[in-house]
Design a protein around this motif. Structure first.
Motif, PDB file in Angstrom:
ATOM      1  N   VAL A 197      40.757  77.924 -81.000  1.00  0.00           N
ATOM      2  CA  VAL A 197      41.283  78.950 -81.889  1.00  0.00           C
ATOM      3  C   VAL A 197      41.089  80.305 -81.218  1.00  0.00           C
ATOM      4  O   VAL A 197      40.191  80.490 -80.395  1.00  0.00           O
ATOM      5  CB  VAL A 197      40.579  78.952 -83.269  1.00  0.00           C
ATOM      6  CG1 VAL A 197      40.805  77.651 -84.003  1.00  0.00           C
ATOM      7  CG2 VAL A 197      39.083  79.233 -83.122  1.00  0.00           C
ATOM      8  N   SER A 198      41.950  81.246 -81.554  1.00  0.00           N
ATOM      9  CA  SER A 198      41.759  82.622 -81.111  1.00  0.00           C
ATOM     10  C   SER A 198      41.565  83.498 -82.338  1.00  0.00           C
ATOM     11  O   SER A 198      42.045  83.181 -83.421  1.00  0.00           O
ATOM     12  CB  SER A 198      42.961  83.100 -80.280  1.00  0.00           C
ATOM     13  OG  SER A 198      44.136  83.131 -81.063  1.00  0.00           O
ATOM     14  N   TYR A 199      40.828  84.574 -82.160  1.00  0.00           N
ATOM     15  CA  TYR A 199      40.556  85.482 -83.270  1.00  0.00           C
ATOM     16  C   TYR A 199      40.415  86.895 -82.705  1.00  0.00           C
ATOM     17  O   TYR A 199      40.324  87.097 -81.488  1.00  0.00           O
ATOM     18  CB  TYR A 199      39.291  85.066 -84.022  1.00  0.00           C
ATOM     19  CG  TYR A 199      38.024  85.148 -83.189  1.00  0.00           C
ATOM     20  CD1 TYR A 199      37.178  86.255 -83.260  1.00  0.00           C
ATOM     21  CD2 TYR A 199      37.667  84.114 -82.319  1.00  0.00           C
ATOM     22  CE1 TYR A 199      36.027  86.336 -82.484  1.00  0.00           C
ATOM     23  CE2 TYR A 199      36.518  84.184 -81.544  1.00  0.00           C
ATOM     24  CZ  TYR A 199      35.704  85.302 -81.635  1.00  0.00           C
ATOM     25  OH  TYR A 199      34.568  85.390 -80.869  1.00  0.00           O
ATOM     26  N   THR A 200      40.413  87.856 -83.601  1.00  0.00           N
ATOM     27  CA  THR A 200      40.355  89.260 -83.182  1.00  0.00           C
ATOM     28  C   THR A 200      39.043  89.897 -83.586  1.00  0.00           C
ATOM     29  O   THR A 200      38.598  89.754 -84.730  1.00  0.00           O
ATOM     30  CB  THR A 200      41.514  90.057 -83.805  1.00  0.00           C
ATOM     31  OG1 THR A 200      42.750  89.453 -83.428  1.00  0.00           O
ATOM     32  CG2 THR A 200      41.499  91.504 -83.330  1.00  0.00           C
ATOM     33  N   ARG A 201      38.430  90.575 -82.644  1.00  0.00           N
ATOM     34  CA  ARG A 201      37.201  91.322 -82.919  1.00  0.00           C
ATOM     35  C   ARG A 201      37.301  92.675 -82.223  1.00  0.00           C
ATOM     36  O   ARG A 201      37.537  92.734 -81.018  1.00  0.00           O
ATOM     37  CB  ARG A 201      35.968  90.562 -82.426  1.00  0.00           C
ATOM     38  CG  ARG A 201      34.648  91.288 -82.729  1.00  0.00           C
ATOM     39  CD  ARG A 201      33.463  90.437 -82.310  1.00  0.00           C
ATOM     40  NE  ARG A 201      33.467  90.189 -80.879  1.00  0.00           N
ATOM     41  CZ  ARG A 201      32.756  89.225 -80.292  1.00  0.00           C
ATOM     42  NH1 ARG A 201      32.017  88.416 -81.020  1.00  0.00           N
ATOM     43  NH2 ARG A 201      32.805  89.075 -78.981  1.00  0.00           N
ATOM     44  N   ASP A 202      37.139  93.725 -82.998  1.00  0.00           N
ATOM     45  CA  ASP A 202      37.221  95.088 -82.458  1.00  0.00           C
ATOM     46  C   ASP A 202      38.515  95.321 -81.686  1.00  0.00           C
ATOM     47  O   ASP A 202      38.538  95.971 -80.627  1.00  0.00           O
ATOM     48  CB  ASP A 202      36.015  95.379 -81.548  1.00  0.00           C
ATOM     49  CG  ASP A 202      34.693  95.263 -82.289  1.00  0.00           C
ATOM     50  OD1 ASP A 202      34.664  95.567 -83.500  1.00  0.00           O
ATOM     51  OD2 ASP A 202      33.703  94.851 -81.652  1.00  0.00           O
ATOM     52  N   GLY A 203      39.600  94.761 -82.207  1.00  0.00           N
ATOM     53  CA  GLY A 203      40.901  94.966 -81.592  1.00  0.00           C
ATOM     54  C   GLY A 203      41.176  94.128 -80.366  1.00  0.00           C
ATOM     55  O   GLY A 203      42.245  94.244 -79.758  1.00  0.00           O
ATOM     56  N   THR A 204      40.227  93.266 -79.990  1.00  0.00           N
ATOM     57  CA  THR A 204      40.382  92.417 -78.800  1.00  0.00           C
ATOM     58  C   THR A 204      40.476  90.954 -79.209  1.00  0.00           C
ATOM     59  O   THR A 204      39.756  90.501 -80.106  1.00  0.00           O
ATOM     60  CB  THR A 204      39.186  92.603 -77.842  1.00  0.00           C
ATOM     61  OG1 THR A 204      39.084  93.980 -77.476  1.00  0.00           O
ATOM     62  CG2 THR A 204      39.358  91.755 -76.585  1.00  0.00           C
ATOM     63  N   THR A 205      41.344  90.217 -78.540  1.00  0.00           N
ATOM     64  CA  THR A 205      41.496  88.793 -78.823  1.00  0.00           C
ATOM     65  C   THR A 205      40.443  87.981 -78.077  1.00  0.00           C
ATOM     66  O   THR A 205      40.221  88.182 -76.877  1.00  0.00           O
ATOM     67  CB  THR A 205      42.896  88.303 -78.422  1.00  0.00           C
ATOM     68  OG1 THR A 205      43.876  89.026 -79.177  1.00  0.00           O
ATOM     69  CG2 THR A 205      43.057  86.814 -78.695  1.00  0.00           C
ATOM     70  N   HIS A 206      39.787  87.093 -78.788  1.00  0.00           N
ATOM     71  CA  HIS A 206      38.782  86.196 -78.217  1.00  0.00           C
ATOM     72  C   HIS A 206      39.171  84.751 -78.543  1.00  0.00           C
ATOM     73  O   HIS A 206      39.990  84.509 -79.434  1.00  0.00           O
ATOM     74  CB  HIS A 206      37.397  86.494 -78.790  1.00  0.00           C
ATOM     75  CG  HIS A 206      36.913  87.885 -78.548  1.00  0.00           C
ATOM     76  ND1 HIS A 206      36.077  88.221 -77.507  1.00  0.00           N
ATOM     77  CD2 HIS A 206      37.156  89.045 -79.218  1.00  0.00           C
ATOM     78  CE1 HIS A 206      35.817  89.513 -77.541  1.00  0.00           C
ATOM     79  NE2 HIS A 206      36.463  90.042 -78.573  1.00  0.00           N
ATOM     80  N   ILE A 207      38.572  83.818 -77.820  1.00  0.00           N
ATOM     81  CA  ILE A 207      38.811  82.405 -78.124  1.00  0.00           C
ATOM     82  C   ILE A 207      37.483  81.724 -78.464  1.00  0.00           C
ATOM     83  O   ILE A 207      36.409  82.171 -78.048  1.00  0.00           O
ATOM     84  CB  ILE A 207      39.507  81.661 -76.973  1.00  0.00           C
ATOM     85  CG1 ILE A 207      38.607  81.604 -75.723  1.00  0.00           C
ATOM     86  CG2 ILE A 207      40.848  82.286 -76.659  1.00  0.00           C
ATOM     87  CD1 ILE A 207      39.152  80.662 -74.646  1.00  0.00           C
ATOM     88  N   HIS A 208      37.591  80.648 -79.237  1.00  0.00           N
ATOM     89  CA  HIS A 208      36.420  79.845 -79.587  1.00  0.00           C
ATOM     90  C   HIS A 208      36.888  78.405 -79.732  1.00  0.00           C
ATOM     91  O   HIS A 208      38.021  78.143 -80.139  1.00  0.00           O
ATOM     92  CB  HIS A 208      35.804  80.333 -80.899  1.00  0.00           C
ATOM     93  CG  HIS A 208      34.557  79.592 -81.281  1.00  0.00           C
ATOM     94  ND1 HIS A 208      33.319  79.891 -80.738  1.00  0.00           N
ATOM     95  CD2 HIS A 208      34.356  78.539 -82.118  1.00  0.00           C
ATOM     96  CE1 HIS A 208      32.412  79.084 -81.246  1.00  0.00           C
ATOM     97  NE2 HIS A 208      33.018  78.248 -82.082  1.00  0.00           N
ATOM     98  N   TYR A 209      36.001  77.482 -79.400  1.00  0.00           N
ATOM     99  CA  TYR A 209      36.312  76.061 -79.548  1.00  0.00           C
ATOM    100  C   TYR A 209      35.522  75.511 -80.734  1.00  0.00           C
ATOM    101  O   TYR A 209      34.290  75.430 -80.688  1.00  0.00           O
ATOM    102  CB  TYR A 209      35.978  75.291 -78.267  1.00  0.00           C
ATOM    103  CG  TYR A 209      36.884  75.649 -77.113  1.00  0.00           C
ATOM    104  CD1 TYR A 209      38.093  74.979 -76.929  1.00  0.00           C
ATOM    105  CD2 TYR A 209      36.547  76.669 -76.225  1.00  0.00           C
ATOM    106  CE1 TYR A 209      38.940  75.322 -75.875  1.00  0.00           C
ATOM    107  CE2 TYR A 209      37.391  77.014 -75.178  1.00  0.00           C
ATOM    108  CZ  TYR A 209      38.577  76.337 -75.012  1.00  0.00           C
ATOM    109  OH  TYR A 209      39.415  76.670 -73.978  1.00  0.00           O
ATOM    110  N   VAL A 210      36.231  75.171 -81.795  1.00  0.00           N
ATOM    111  CA  VAL A 210      35.596  74.614 -82.994  1.00  0.00           C
ATOM    112  C   VAL A 210      35.116  73.204 -82.668  1.00  0.00           C
ATOM    113  O   VAL A 210      35.847  72.393 -82.089  1.00  0.00           O
ATOM    114  CB  VAL A 210      36.588  74.581 -84.172  1.00  0.00           C
ATOM    115  CG1 VAL A 210      35.919  74.021 -85.417  1.00  0.00           C
ATOM    116  CG2 VAL A 210      37.134  75.987 -84.437  1.00  0.00           C
ATOM    117  N   ASP A 211      33.884  72.900 -83.059  1.00  0.00           N
ATOM    118  CA  ASP A 211      33.285  71.612 -82.673  1.00  0.00           C
ATOM    119  C   ASP A 211      34.068  70.419 -83.199  1.00  0.00           C
ATOM    120  O   ASP A 211      34.275  69.443 -82.475  1.00  0.00           O
ATOM    121  CB  ASP A 211      31.839  71.546 -83.167  1.00  0.00           C
ATOM    122  CG  ASP A 211      30.972  72.606 -82.504  1.00  0.00           C
ATOM    123  OD1 ASP A 211      30.975  72.671 -81.264  1.00  0.00           O
ATOM    124  OD2 ASP A 211      30.323  73.378 -83.218  1.00  0.00           O
ATOM    125  N   ALA A 212      34.495  70.468 -84.458  1.00  0.00           N
ATOM    126  CA  ALA A 212      35.245  69.339 -85.015  1.00  0.00           C
ATOM    127  C   ALA A 212      36.150  69.813 -86.143  1.00  0.00           C
ATOM    128  O   ALA A 212      35.674  70.324 -87.161  1.00  0.00           O
ATOM    129  CB  ALA A 212      34.299  68.259 -85.528  1.00  0.00           C
TER     130      ALA A 212
END
Length: 216
Positions: free
Chosen positions: A61-76
């Motif tokens: 998934v990607s999400y926005t923090r402080d105007g910047t796009t980040h990615i994270h991998y959800v465990d399940a």
């Protein structure tokens, strides 16, 4: 045939001594990666559940923090029979607190590119030893892939009482441990269930026989 994992990334050990586990889901016929013992336990509990349609680990998934796009991998990410898709973030409680996991989850829920019906943080306090033991047993019996025994037990249950036990099924079908293992593996279906859902499975545990209650 066991299909390969659908993970969006292949996990690698994060530190010396850690290891990556490859779990075999015998019911959905798929490999599933787990990055920790805790993750393995929670994922195994999902594998054993009859209301789980699909499990997608390491879901990008990607999400926005402080105007910047980040990615994270959800465990399940788990799809359930009732139509819900739930994102599970699995960490030991101390580590979850250390990395402010709850804050990250709220950010993903608010700004992420994927919307889930629920977002859950799972720790060691969210799964009991009984749930772990039962799930591991159900999956282990499922990995026998003894379709013939399951078919024989299912046919036997059509005329069996509304409550049975692994011991009586082993004896009455003359299949021995194949019969009891088949009955336990069938807990992953809707054909049987535990009379006492949170009890430890033993040879004398009482199972609801739903096949015996259905019209022929």
């Amino acid at each position: 045939m066991i299909e390969p994992s659908v993970a969006d990334r292949i996990p690698v050990p994060k530190r010396l001594g850690s290891k990556i586990m490859v779990l075999i889901d015998p019911f959905r016929r798929r490999e599933i990666y787990a990055e920790s013992d805790l993750e393995s336990k929670h994922v195994t509990s999902f594998i054993a559940r009859s209301d789980v349609i699909a499990i997608h680990e390491q879901f990008l998934v990607s999400y926005t923090r402080d105007g910047t796009t980040h990615i994270h991998y959800v465990d399940a990410v788990v799809d359930f029979a009732d139509g819900k898709r739930i994102a599970h973030f699995i960490k030991y409680a101390a580590e979850a607190h250390k990395v402010a996991l709850e804050d990250l989850v709220r950010m993903i829920a608010a700004t992420g590119d994927h919307k889930f019906d629920e977002y859950r943080v799972l720790t060691e306090f969210d799964i009991s030893p009984t749930t772990i033991a039962n799930a591991e047993l159900i999956v282990r019996c499922g990995r026998n892939f003894d379709i013939d025994a399951i078919d024989l037990v299912r046919n036997h249950l059509r005329s069996a009482p509304p409550v049975v036990t692994p011991r009586t099924i082993a004896s009455q079908t003359e299949l021995g441990s194949r019969g009891s293992d088949a009955l336990i593996a069938m807990l992953q279906s809707e054909d049987v269930s535990l009379v006492r859902p949170y009890s430890t499975i033993t040879p004398d545990t009482r199972f609801n026989n739903f096949i015996g209650r259905r019209p022929s």
